[in-house]
Design a protein around this motif. Structure first.
Motif, PDB file in Angstrom:
ATOM      1  N   ASP A 196       3.097  -7.561   4.267  1.00 32.23           N
ATOM      2  CA  ASP A 196       4.032  -6.587   5.173  1.00 32.23           C
ATOM      3  C   ASP A 196       3.546  -4.962   5.001  1.00 32.23           C
ATOM      4  O   ASP A 196       4.185  -4.225   5.529  1.00 32.23           O
ATOM      5  CB  ASP A 196       5.234  -6.449   4.188  1.00 32.23           C
ATOM      6  CG  ASP A 196       5.937  -8.029   3.967  1.00 32.23           C
ATOM      7  OD1 ASP A 196       6.567  -8.355   5.195  1.00 32.23           O
ATOM      8  OD2 ASP A 196       5.962  -8.528   2.808  1.00 32.23           O
ATOM      9  N   VAL A 197       2.416  -4.825   4.459  1.00 36.80           N
ATOM     10  CA  VAL A 197       1.797  -3.488   4.335  1.00 36.80           C
ATOM     11  C   VAL A 197       0.974  -3.197   5.794  1.00 36.80           C
ATOM     12  O   VAL A 197       0.350  -4.314   6.297  1.00 36.80           O
ATOM     13  CB  VAL A 197       0.914  -3.557   3.374  1.00 36.80           C
ATOM     14  CG1 VAL A 197       0.156  -2.110   3.317  1.00 36.80           C
ATOM     15  CG2 VAL A 197       1.531  -3.683   1.993  1.00 36.80           C
ATOM     16  N   PRO A 198       1.462  -2.272   6.416  1.00 34.74           N
ATOM     17  CA  PRO A 198       0.605  -1.827   7.745  1.00 34.74           C
ATOM     18  C   PRO A 198      -0.760  -1.841   7.548  1.00 34.74           C
ATOM     19  O   PRO A 198      -1.267  -1.391   6.613  1.00 34.74           O
ATOM     20  CB  PRO A 198       1.322  -0.509   8.033  1.00 34.74           C
ATOM     21  CG  PRO A 198       2.553  -0.112   7.384  1.00 34.74           C
ATOM     22  CD  PRO A 198       2.378  -1.227   6.151  1.00 34.74           C
ATOM     23  N   SER A 199      -1.491  -2.233   8.544  1.00 30.81           N
ATOM     24  CA  SER A 199      -2.913  -2.406   8.508  1.00 30.81           C
ATOM     25  C   SER A 199      -3.534  -1.255   8.132  1.00 30.81           C
ATOM     26  O   SER A 199      -4.607  -1.096   7.204  1.00 30.81           O
ATOM     27  CB  SER A 199      -3.693  -2.930   9.663  1.00 30.81           C
ATOM     28  OG  SER A 199      -3.177  -1.929  10.704  1.00 30.81           O
ATOM     29  N   GLU A 200      -3.209   0.056   8.373  1.00 30.81           N
ATOM     30  CA  GLU A 200      -3.827   1.214   8.062  1.00 30.81           C
ATOM     31  C   GLU A 200      -3.903   1.517   6.419  1.00 30.81           C
ATOM     32  O   GLU A 200      -4.513   2.451   6.134  1.00 30.81           O
ATOM     33  CB  GLU A 200      -3.373   2.368   8.715  1.00 30.81           C
ATOM     34  CG  GLU A 200      -1.950   2.727   8.628  1.00 30.81           C
ATOM     35  CD  GLU A 200      -0.976   2.201   9.777  1.00 30.81           C
ATOM     36  OE1 GLU A 200      -0.139   2.674  10.024  1.00 30.81           O
ATOM     37  OE2 GLU A 200      -1.349   0.944  10.167  1.00 30.81           O
ATOM     38  N   PHE A 201      -3.069   0.705   6.050  1.00 29.04           N
ATOM     39  CA  PHE A 201      -2.747   0.958   4.376  1.00 29.04           C
ATOM     40  C   PHE A 201      -3.213  -0.188   3.502  1.00 29.04           C
ATOM     41  O   PHE A 201      -3.021   0.094   2.342  1.00 29.04           O
ATOM     42  CB  PHE A 201      -1.191   1.322   3.947  1.00 29.04           C
ATOM     43  CG  PHE A 201      -0.649   2.737   4.834  1.00 29.04           C
ATOM     44  CD1 PHE A 201      -1.177   3.970   4.414  1.00 29.04           C
ATOM     45  CD2 PHE A 201       0.241   2.472   5.887  1.00 29.04           C
ATOM     46  CE1 PHE A 201      -0.492   4.815   5.042  1.00 29.04           C
ATOM     47  CE2 PHE A 201       0.551   3.603   6.739  1.00 29.04           C
ATOM     48  CZ  PHE A 201       0.331   4.992   6.238  1.00 29.04           C
ATOM     49  N   LEU A 202      -3.982  -1.108   4.096  1.00 28.03           N
ATOM     50  CA  LEU A 202      -4.305  -2.300   3.170  1.00 28.03           C
ATOM     51  C   LEU A 202      -5.258  -1.975   2.360  1.00 28.03           C
ATOM     52  O   LEU A 202      -5.590  -2.144   1.365  1.00 28.03           O
ATOM     53  CB  LEU A 202      -4.707  -3.265   4.178  1.00 28.03           C
ATOM     54  CG  LEU A 202      -3.702  -3.864   5.070  1.00 28.03           C
ATOM     55  CD1 LEU A 202      -4.379  -5.035   6.074  1.00 28.03           C
ATOM     56  CD2 LEU A 202      -2.789  -4.714   4.153  1.00 28.03           C
ATOM     57  N   ALA A 203      -6.179  -1.017   2.748  1.00 27.71           N
ATOM     58  CA  ALA A 203      -7.338  -0.732   1.905  1.00 27.71           C
ATOM     59  C   ALA A 203      -6.788   0.234   0.586  1.00 27.71           C
ATOM     60  O   ALA A 203      -7.216   0.067  -0.524  1.00 27.71           O
ATOM     61  CB  ALA A 203      -8.199   0.380   2.687  1.00 27.71           C
ATOM     62  N   LEU A 204      -5.780   0.925   0.913  1.00 28.66           N
ATOM     63  CA  LEU A 204      -5.015   1.706  -0.240  1.00 28.66           C
ATOM     64  C   LEU A 204      -4.466   0.576  -1.265  1.00 28.66           C
ATOM     65  O   LEU A 204      -4.407   0.458  -2.311  1.00 28.66           O
ATOM     66  CB  LEU A 204      -3.862   2.494   0.275  1.00 28.66           C
ATOM     67  CG  LEU A 204      -3.148   3.466  -0.734  1.00 28.66           C
ATOM     68  CD1 LEU A 204      -3.875   4.188  -1.608  1.00 28.66           C
ATOM     69  CD2 LEU A 204      -2.325   4.082   0.038  1.00 28.66           C
ATOM     70  N   TYR A 205      -3.672  -0.463  -0.683  1.00 30.16           N
ATOM     71  CA  TYR A 205      -2.858  -1.509  -1.462  1.00 30.16           C
ATOM     72  C   TYR A 205      -4.089  -2.141  -2.207  1.00 30.16           C
ATOM     73  O   TYR A 205      -3.673  -2.421  -3.454  1.00 30.16           O
ATOM     74  CB  TYR A 205      -2.447  -2.463  -0.468  1.00 30.16           C
ATOM     75  CG  TYR A 205      -1.660  -3.681  -1.039  1.00 30.16           C
ATOM     76  CD1 TYR A 205      -0.418  -3.658  -1.641  1.00 30.16           C
ATOM     77  CD2 TYR A 205      -2.301  -4.830  -1.008  1.00 30.16           C
ATOM     78  CE1 TYR A 205      -0.006  -4.780  -2.217  1.00 30.16           C
ATOM     79  CE2 TYR A 205      -1.858  -5.801  -1.744  1.00 30.16           C
ATOM     80  CZ  TYR A 205      -0.793  -5.981  -2.298  1.00 30.16           C
ATOM     81  OH  TYR A 205      -0.234  -7.077  -2.787  1.00 30.16           O
ATOM     82  N   ASP A 206      -5.132  -2.576  -1.553  1.00 27.57           N
ATOM     83  CA  ASP A 206      -6.132  -3.163  -2.548  1.00 27.57           C
ATOM     84  C   ASP A 206      -6.606  -2.414  -3.497  1.00 27.57           C
ATOM     85  O   ASP A 206      -6.911  -2.872  -4.614  1.00 27.57           O
ATOM     86  CB  ASP A 206      -7.276  -3.772  -1.434  1.00 27.57           C
ATOM     87  CG  ASP A 206      -6.926  -4.700  -0.574  1.00 27.57           C
ATOM     88  OD1 ASP A 206      -5.890  -5.473  -1.026  1.00 27.57           O
ATOM     89  OD2 ASP A 206      -7.503  -4.932   0.580  1.00 27.57           O
TER      90      ASP A 206
END
Length: 226
Positions: free
Chosen positions: A200-210
């Motif tokens: 559900d996290v927009p792709s541009e924020f996936l690195a931040l999520y990880d």
């Protein structure tokens, strides 16, 4: 914050160190000018003084803070406080936060700060700080708050379970930007039927999520009900 504000034996203050943090990092967020104007000539020790003065009003004080503001506090003085960590799924935090701020980083999300602060308090006090899983709180607020109050040596009161809708006098000047959802609430509400995940996290924020996910799992592992 609104829950503890319902207690007659507790006074509440909303993120008193936020203006100092905002000025230090130089980031413009909603109501920036108003926040800076309201916090001129303020320093950490004056805020600690205010906290201690307000505590005397009712006997207890609940101070809502973000963990990223700890650098702006006097660490010797916060050792007199009882830390409570409220931990929320990073997917939920990111999806919520980007509605108002698309420039978020790990600094904004505070997961690493929470882990470091937890470890520091544990080392300094030889005690385990209190950690609450936000999802568990929403599922069963009475049980969680009863357990929390017991650990704080406070009597639980049913008044903590609800509050009137709308803005509150305790709100910071930033409330109209950040607190819209809670201003519509009169309690903890019902848990969502769907749990947000990495998908559900927009792709541009996936690195931040990880980046923040390991810190989330580490601090969550200390939850007093997990």
């Amino acid at each position: 914050m609104y829950s503890f504000n319902q207690r007659t034996d507790t006074v509440v203050i909303d993120e008193p160190f936020y203006p100092i943090w905002l000025k230090r990092i130089g980031k413009v967020q909603p109501h920036y000018d108003e926040i800076m104007l309201s916090s001129q000539n303020i320093d950490a020790n004056k805020i600690h003084d205010k906290i201690e003065e307000m505590e005397k009003m009712k006997g207890n004080i609940f101070v809502k803070n973000m963990a990223n503001t700890v650098k702006d506090m006097n660490k010797n003085r916060i050792l007199n406080y009882r830390p409570i960590f409220l931990v929320r799924n990073p997917a939920e935090v990111i999806v919520s936060h980007i509605k108002l701020d698309q420039s978020i980083t790990g600094e904004d999300l505070c997961f690493e700060h929470q882990v470091k602060l937890y470890d520091w308090f544990q080392e300094q006090t030889k005690e385990d700080p209190l950690v609450i899983n936000a999802n568990e709180l929403i599922k069963d607020p009475k049980s969680i708050l009863t357990g929390l109050c017991d650990k704080l040596n406070l009597p639980f009161t049913n008044e903590m379970l609800s509050w009137p809708a709308g803005p509150k006098p305790i709100d910071g000047v930033w409330a109209s930007a950040w607190y819209n959802a809670v201003h519509q609430s009169t309690g903890f509400g019902q848990p969502s039927s769907t749990k947000l995940t990495r998908d559900d996290v927009p792709s541009e924020f996936l690195a931040l999520y990880d980046e923040v996910l390991p810190y989330y799992h580490k601090i969550l592992s200390h939850s007093f009900l997990d």
